[in-house]
Design an enzyme around this catalytic site. Structure first.
Site, mmCIF file in Angstrom:
data_model
loop_
_atom_site.group_PDB
_atom_site.id
_atom_site.type_symbol
_atom_site.label_atom_id
_atom_site.label_comp_id
_atom_site.label_asym_id
_atom_site.label_seq_id
_atom_site.Cartn_x
_atom_site.Cartn_y
_atom_site.Cartn_z
ATOM 1 N N ARG A 93 0.674 -1.322 -0.069
ATOM 2 C CA ARG A 93 0.020 0.116 -0.023
ATOM 3 C C ARG A 93 1.066 1.200 0.009
ATOM 4 N NH1 ARG A 93 -5.477 1.754 3.695
ATOM 5 N NH2 ARG A 93 -5.621 3.710 2.745
ATOM 6 N N ARG A 143 -6.818 0.608 -3.231
ATOM 7 C CA ARG A 143 -5.595 0.247 -2.258
ATOM 8 C C ARG A 143 -5.485 -1.341 -2.248
ATOM 9 N NH1 ARG A 143 -9.191 3.041 2.227
ATOM 10 N NH2 ARG A 143 -9.073 4.373 0.484
ATOM 11 N N ASP A 181 -8.169 -1.830 9.620
ATOM 12 C CA ASP A 181 -8.890 -0.807 10.532
ATOM 13 C C ASP A 181 -9.357 -1.683 11.770
ATOM 14 O OD1 ASP A 181 -9.194 1.645 9.003
ATOM 15 O OD2 ASP A 181 -10.596 0.670 7.716
#
Length: 161
Positions: free
Chosen positions: A82, A91, A96
């Site tokens: 990334r 991406r 997260d």
């Protein structure tokens, strides 16, 4: 720090060094040593990302505090290829922190629970597979309940306002 659990969202919409987006998500889960991984779901792009995503959720056990885990996730994203770029763009890997077993956390660059997770089916659907009973520390609703509310919103009674 003692061992705690995290709910992590994983997504990819660009092939990378590990293969297709779905292969990338699976490889990232393996690299992180997740305890439980949901099915990998294909979802439509949100915003200008352009391509559909491979999305999953995972349960990860760690002795890292939330900022340290975030640093590990960001390093993993870089290790998978990334690069920095525009927000909402394509991406190779997006990781997260969604929930933490110790409840809520707020610090520079990190808020747990993730501020937008309650409104994102691409997060709640896979998360409901691996942690349906996990309560949102802010609302008290479980992941299964939040998903139900997202799928079946209550009508707003405008007459009583």
């Amino acid at each position: 720090m003692a061992l705690t659990s995290y709910a992590i969202a994983l997504g990819s919409n660009r092939p990378g060094r590990r293969g297709s987006p779905a292969q990338t998500v699976r490889a990232a889960a393996d690299a992180l040593g997740v305890v439980h991984l949901s099915r990998i779901l294909r979802t439509e792009a949100v915003g200008p990302a352009g391509r559909g995503f491979a999305n999953a959720a995972a349960i990860l056990e760690s002795d890292l505090d939330p900022p340290a885990l975030l640093r590990l996730l960001k390093q993993t994203e870089r290790d998978f290829g990334r690069r920095g770029g525009r927000r909402w763009g394509p991406r190779v890997l997006d990781l997260d922190i969604i929930l933490w077993s110790e409840g809520a956390f707020a610090g520079p660059g990190l808020i747990v629970p993730h501020p937008a997770f309650r409104t994102r089916a691409f997060v709640l659907e896979p998360l409901a597979e691996v942690a349906p009973g996990w309560p949102d520390p802010l609302s008290g609703a479980t992941i299964a309940q939040l998903l139900h509310l997202l799928r079946h919103p209550r009508p707003v009674d405008r007459a009583s306002r």
